[in-house]
Write a protein that holds these residues in place. Structure first.
Motif, PDB file in Angstrom:
ATOM      1  N   THR A   1      15.236 105.240  52.283  1.00 31.12           N
ATOM      2  CA  THR A   1      14.889 104.157  53.216  1.00 31.12           C
ATOM      3  C   THR A   1      15.378 104.399  54.644  1.00 31.12           C
ATOM      4  N   ASP A   2      14.596 103.871  55.599  1.00 29.16           N
ATOM      5  CA  ASP A   2      15.107 103.772  56.970  1.00 29.16           C
ATOM      6  C   ASP A   2      15.448 102.306  57.255  1.00 29.16           C
ATOM      7  N   LEU A   3      15.648 101.547  56.198  1.00 25.31           N
ATOM      8  CA  LEU A   3      16.180 100.177  56.245  1.00 25.31           C
ATOM      9  C   LEU A   3      15.196  99.156  56.816  1.00 25.31           C
ATOM     10  N   ASP A   4      13.874  99.381  56.628  1.00 26.38           N
ATOM     11  CA  ASP A   4      12.937  98.342  57.077  1.00 26.38           C
ATOM     12  C   ASP A   4      12.064  97.791  55.949  1.00 26.38           C
ATOM     13  N   GLY A   5      12.468  98.043  54.708  1.00 25.93           N
ATOM     14  CA  GLY A   5      11.831  97.328  53.592  1.00 25.93           C
ATOM     15  C   GLY A   5      12.489  95.957  53.467  1.00 25.93           C
ATOM     16  N   SER A   6      12.262  95.263  52.347  1.00 21.20           N
ATOM     17  CA  SER A   6      12.954  93.993  52.137  1.00 21.20           C
ATOM     18  C   SER A   6      14.420  94.310  51.847  1.00 21.20           C
ATOM     19  N   MET A   7      15.294  94.056  52.821  1.00 23.13           N
ATOM     20  CA  MET A   7      16.691  94.488  52.676  1.00 23.13           C
ATOM     21  C   MET A   7      17.439  93.676  51.622  1.00 23.13           C
ATOM     22  N   ASP A   8      17.005  92.449  51.359  1.00 18.36           N
ATOM     23  CA  ASP A   8      17.648  91.682  50.277  1.00 18.36           C
ATOM     24  C   ASP A   8      17.476  92.418  48.955  1.00 18.36           C
ATOM     25  N   ASP A   9      16.236  92.869  48.695  1.00 17.91           N
ATOM     26  CA  ASP A   9      15.957  93.583  47.443  1.00 17.91           C
ATOM     27  C   ASP A   9      16.676  94.929  47.398  1.00 17.91           C
TER      28      ASP A   9
ATOM     29  N   ILE B   1      12.389 107.420  42.007  1.00 21.45           N
ATOM     30  CA  ILE B   1      12.729 107.214  43.429  1.00 21.45           C
ATOM     31  C   ILE B   1      11.786 106.168  44.019  1.00 21.45           C
ATOM     32  N   ALA B   2      12.345 105.126  44.597  1.00 24.60           N
ATOM     33  CA  ALA B   2      11.539 104.127  45.320  1.00 24.60           C
ATOM     34  C   ALA B   2      11.618 104.430  46.806  1.00 24.60           C
ATOM     35  N   ALA B   3      10.448 104.570  47.448  1.00 21.38           N
ATOM     36  CA  ALA B   3      10.424 104.734  48.905  1.00 21.38           C
ATOM     37  C   ALA B   3      10.491 103.335  49.529  1.00 21.38           C
ATOM     38  N   ASP B   4      11.622 103.053  50.115  1.00 21.95           N
ATOM     39  CA  ASP B   4      11.828 101.837  50.912  1.00 21.95           C
ATOM     40  C   ASP B   4      11.248 100.568  50.291  1.00 21.95           C
ATOM     41  N   GLY B   5      10.181 100.012  50.916  1.00 24.75           N
ATOM     42  CA  GLY B   5       9.606  98.736  50.478  1.00 24.75           C
ATOM     43  C   GLY B   5       9.131  98.710  49.030  1.00 24.75           C
TER      44      GLY B   5
ATOM     45  N   PHE C   1      10.230 113.670  38.046  1.00 25.65           N
ATOM     46  CA  PHE C   1      10.456 112.518  38.925  1.00 25.65           C
ATOM     47  C   PHE C   1       9.195 111.652  38.984  1.00 25.65           C
ATOM     48  N   ILE C   2       9.385 110.358  39.167  1.00 27.76           N
ATOM     49  CA  ILE C   2       8.277 109.505  39.632  1.00 27.76           C
ATOM     50  C   ILE C   2       8.705 108.946  40.992  1.00 27.76           C
ATOM     51  N   ILE C   3       7.804 109.056  41.962  1.00 26.81           N
ATOM     52  CA  ILE C   3       8.104 108.549  43.308  1.00 26.81           C
ATOM     53  C   ILE C   3       7.125 107.428  43.628  1.00 26.81           C
ATOM     54  N   PHE C   4       7.684 106.298  44.014  1.00 28.75           N
ATOM     55  CA  PHE C   4       6.879 105.098  44.245  1.00 28.75           C
ATOM     56  C   PHE C   4       6.754 104.831  45.741  1.00 28.75           C
ATOM     57  N   GLY C   5       5.510 104.745  46.222  1.00 23.88           N
ATOM     58  CA  GLY C   5       5.239 104.346  47.602  1.00 23.88           C
ATOM     59  C   GLY C   5       4.834 102.875  47.633  1.00 23.88           C
ATOM     60  N   ALA C   6       4.655 102.364  48.847  1.00 23.86           N
ATOM     61  CA  ALA C   6       4.383 100.923  48.998  1.00 23.86           C
ATOM     62  C   ALA C   6       2.901 100.639  49.242  1.00 23.86           C
TER      63      ALA C   6
ATOM     64  N   GLY D   1      13.785 117.961  55.275  1.00 22.91           N
ATOM     65  CA  GLY D   1      12.392 117.771  55.686  1.00 22.91           C
ATOM     66  C   GLY D   1      11.920 116.382  55.313  1.00 22.91           C
ATOM     67  N   GLY D   2      10.841 115.955  55.970  1.00 30.31           N
ATOM     68  CA  GLY D   2      10.260 114.654  55.623  1.00 30.31           C
ATOM     69  C   GLY D   2      10.289 113.680  56.775  1.00 30.31           C
ATOM     70  N   PHE D   3       9.201 112.930  56.893  1.00 37.66           N
ATOM     71  CA  PHE D   3       9.050 111.981  58.005  1.00 37.66           C
ATOM     72  C   PHE D   3       9.103 110.540  57.493  1.00 37.66           C
ATOM     73  N   THR D   4       8.051 110.090  56.801  1.00 31.20           N
ATOM     74  CA  THR D   4       8.099 108.716  56.291  1.00 31.20           C
ATOM     75  C   THR D   4       8.956 108.696  55.019  1.00 31.20           C
ATOM     76  N   ASP D   5       9.355 107.499  54.621  1.00 35.74           N
ATOM     77  CA  ASP D   5      10.229 107.402  53.440  1.00 35.74           C
ATOM     78  C   ASP D   5       9.564 108.013  52.202  1.00 35.74           C
TER      79      ASP D   5
END
Ligand SMILES: Nc1ncnc2c1ncn2[C@@H]1O[C@H](COP(=O)(O)OP(=O)(O)OP(=O)(O)O)[C@@H](O)[C@H]1O
Ligand SMILES: Nc1nc2c(c(=O)[nH]1)N=C(CO)CN2
Ligand SMILES: [Mg+2]
Length: 243
Positions: free
Chosen positions: A103-111, A82-86, A54-59, A160-164
């Motif tokens: 996501t918890d739906l607070d990234g750019s929702m259009d994207d 996997i993209a974490a949210d933003g 996997f590659i996991i991308f943070g913001a 488990g897990g807290f932030t995206d």
């Protein structure tokens, strides 16, 4: 992470952030009811794309640099992305479609909605501070897996897990990852426009809540490194990508 271990972390989080567990439960119930009423929009763990890499991308601030390096040096088709949210916005700018968005739906929702329409599966997290976002955006999504930070109810998951970002790493482990590369996972106290679409500068100093969230994200990922059977490389720490 088993549920009992997670609940220990969750209790510390509730205390540190003064989150209301009842509000977390109400949001979880809303998400679960929505998915029950819209079976055709719901997916389960078995439906999610996965491989052992996997590659996991943070913001974080390094996201664009890491994306460019990965595009040049790696065959991305070998990995589940996997993209974490933003971070989704940064991937789309580089013409990369993530396999999964967490996501918890607070990234750019259009994207996020654009990527989801184009084929990205979406793992939506319910918590006490995003009920309004759940109401606004769930009807616009498809291929949804629901998560909660409370003990799981109905069709919702809690691996488990807290932030995206750290929740993405827990998800990858749950999906059988043996190797995980982290990109744009700077942690620290600098945030980007990918993380906060409304800020005017390209980067800003994180407020105290965000700084503490990033501290938890790092601690949870360190926990995975120590306790799960998976190799994790954070590009932030790599001297050379090829080395
Ligand atoms: N410096 C950083 N700034 C922002 N995100 C980072 C950073 N380093 C790592 N990350 C990871 O990238 C993920 C995606 O960022 P984003 O800010 O969109 O997430 P978030 O979990 O929704 O946070 P918040 O609740 O503050 O909105 C974070 O959850 C975090 O785990
Ligand atoms: N109640 C509550 N829970 C959360 C929150 C939040 O702001 N409030 N933010 C999260 C992602 O960083 C994860 N969980
Ligand atoms: Mg988020």
């Amino acid at each position: 992470m088993d549920l009992k271990t997670w609940i220990g972390w969750y209790e510390r989080i509730l205390e540190d952030f003064k989150f209301d567990p009842i509000a977390d439960m109400e949001a979880a119930e809303y998400l679960n009811d929505f998915l029950k009423k819209h079976e055709n929009m719901k997916v389960d763990m078995d439906d999610l794309p996965h491989s052992d890499k996997f590659i996991i991308f943070g913001a974080g601030p390094s996201i664009k640099k890491h994306l460019k390096l990965l595009k040049e040096d790696f065959d991305l088709r070998v990995f589940t992305l996997i993209a974490a949210d933003g971070a989704t916005s940064a991937l789309l700018e580089e013409s990369i479609l993530p396999d999964i968005i967490v996501t918890d739906l607070d990234g750019s929702m259009d994207d996020i909605i654009r990527a989801n329409k184009a084929g990205s599966f979406i793992v939506v997290h319910a918590h006490g501070n995003n009920l309004e976002k759940l109401k606004a955006y769930l009807p616009k999504l498809r291929n949804i897996l629901g998560t909660t930070q409370t003990p799981p109810i109905g069709d919702l998951h809690n691996f488990g897990g807290f932030t995206d970002g750290d929740r993405s790493v827990f998800l990858a482990v749950e999906l059988g990852a043996k190797l995980i590369i982290l990109a744009g996972m700077d942690f620290g106290d600098i945030i980007t426009r990918y993380s906060r679409p409304q800020i005017s500068e390209k980067m800003e100093k994180a407020d105290e809540v965000k700084r503490l969230k990033l501290e938890y994200a790092k601690k949870l990922i360190d926990w995975i490194m120590e306790n799960e059977d998976v190799k994790i490389y954070n590009l932030i720490e790599a001297k050379s990508l090829k080395g």
